[in-house]
Design a protein around this motif. Structure first.
Motif, PDB file in Angstrom:
ATOM      1  N   GLN A 118      -3.336  68.311  28.725  1.00  0.00           N
ATOM      2  CA  GLN A 118      -2.055  69.006  28.545  1.00  0.00           C
ATOM      3  C   GLN A 118      -1.790  69.403  27.100  1.00  0.00           C
ATOM      4  N   SER A 119      -2.495  68.753  26.149  1.00  0.00           N
ATOM      5  CA  SER A 119      -2.366  69.137  24.744  1.00  0.00           C
ATOM      6  C   SER A 119      -3.463  68.454  23.945  1.00  0.00           C
ATOM      7  N   PRO A 120      -4.086  69.148  23.014  1.00  0.00           N
ATOM      8  CA  PRO A 120      -5.100  68.506  22.167  1.00  0.00           C
ATOM      9  C   PRO A 120      -4.496  67.450  21.245  1.00  0.00           C
ATOM     10  N   ASN A 121      -3.163  67.475  21.074  1.00  0.00           N
ATOM     11  CA  ASN A 121      -2.476  66.485  20.237  1.00  0.00           C
ATOM     12  C   ASN A 121      -2.050  65.249  21.016  1.00  0.00           C
ATOM     13  N   LEU A 122      -2.324  65.224  22.314  1.00  0.00           N
ATOM     14  CA  LEU A 122      -1.839  64.139  23.169  1.00  0.00           C
ATOM     15  C   LEU A 122      -3.009  63.266  23.636  1.00  0.00           C
TER      16      LEU A 122
END
Length: 306
Positions: A118-122
């Protein structure tokens, strides 16, 4: 005869679909709207021994909202049910490197962390079924209350380069929850806007105080989030007012509404921000995450309950 001018969006007027599309666009495309980084890395334990209060839901959606806005965020799933792992759609079958192996010291935090699609930061450290028996195993171990803290070292976090860490606890006050409180700096308590909301909260606060006295003197209750708010009932307003009067500014201004979309999202392996970004639930978690981020940028931990 002059042909009529095409109607502008203002002339067409407001429609619910247009409003939801606009909200979804703000969630999915937050360019230029990044949230401030905290003054220091924030590690929050999301705890409430009462089940069904939106604890896991709040942990994953706050984490997703912060990640979408440019903050690198880690969710540690410390609940044997593995619901946070499901919502973030990360592998958590038996045999997968997980928080269980991290507790035992068999793998490092970085080895167990998986990136959510859902996000590369998650990021998420999943929970497998192996975690179900871990409390019994921990009883006989040395330093049983500090196993997680030892694994969550500054070096381990630096390797992952995370700004926020959310530890999702099981609905109990056992050794896993104690480990989470010893490893964290802050406690985030979700409270549902219903009759039994404050039942058992005194016991949770007593346990937090015991951890402060004996294991982690820097621990503080920094955030209370009101969930499952139903504006159609007077009861929800009464509970909200009572919590605000009692706990003051530790309570976030944003209230999370009761929402079918929020409940449906985990069934599709998604947070509500990915499942229905224009929904009221998604926007509420975005607003709550903004408050959390702004507080972190201002002064780190805000408020402390005695």
């Amino acid at each position: 005869m002059t042909p009529p001018k095409p109607e502008t969006s203002q002339e067409i007027g407001w429609t619910p679909i247009a409003e939801e599309a606009e909200r979804a666009a703000r969630v999915l495309h937050p360019e230029g709207n990044t949230l401030p980084r905290p003054r220091r890395r924030r590690v929050l334990t999301v705890a409430n021994q009462k089940g069904g209060v939106g604890k896991t839901t709040s942990a994953v959606n706050l984490a997703a909202a912060l990640a979408v806005h440019g903050l690198r965020t880690l969710v540690i799933d410390l609940d044997p049910q593995g619901n946070a792992s499901t919502a973030l759609n990360v592998e958590h079958r038996s045999g997968t490197p997980s928080v269980y192996e991290v507790l035992l010291g068999e793998v490092s935090l970085a080895e167990a962390a998986a990136v959510s699609e859902q996000s590369p930061n998650l990021l998420c450290v999943p929970a497998t079924i192996d975690l179900a028996g871990s409390e019994i195993e921990l009883v006989s171990m040395s330093s049983r209350e500090t196993r997680l803290k030892e694994a969550l070292s500054a070096e381990a976090f630096d390797e992952l380069q995370v700004d926020y860490v959310f530890i999702d606890c099981p609905p109990s006050l056992g050794l896993l929850t104690v480990n989470a409180m010893v490893a964290a700096q802050e406690v985030l308590i979700p409270i549902q806007c219903e009759y039994y909301a404050l039942e058992g909260l005194g016991q949770l606060l007593s346990n937090i105080e015991l951890v402060q006295q004996h294991l982690n003197p820097t621990l503080a209750v920094s955030t209370i989030l009101l969930t499952m708010y139903d504006g159609r009932t007077k009861l929800a307003d009464q509970v909200t007012q009572e919590v605000r009067n009692h706990f003051g500014e530790v309570v976030l201004k944003t209230v999370i509404p009761r929402s079918v979309k929020v409940s449906e999202a985990p069934g599709y392996g998604q947070t509500v921000l990915a499942y229905d970004p224009g929904s009221r639930g998604a926007m509420s978690y975005m607003d709550a995450a903004k408050e959390v981020a702004e507080r972190g940028a201002e002064q780190g931990v805000r408020g402390e309950l005695s």
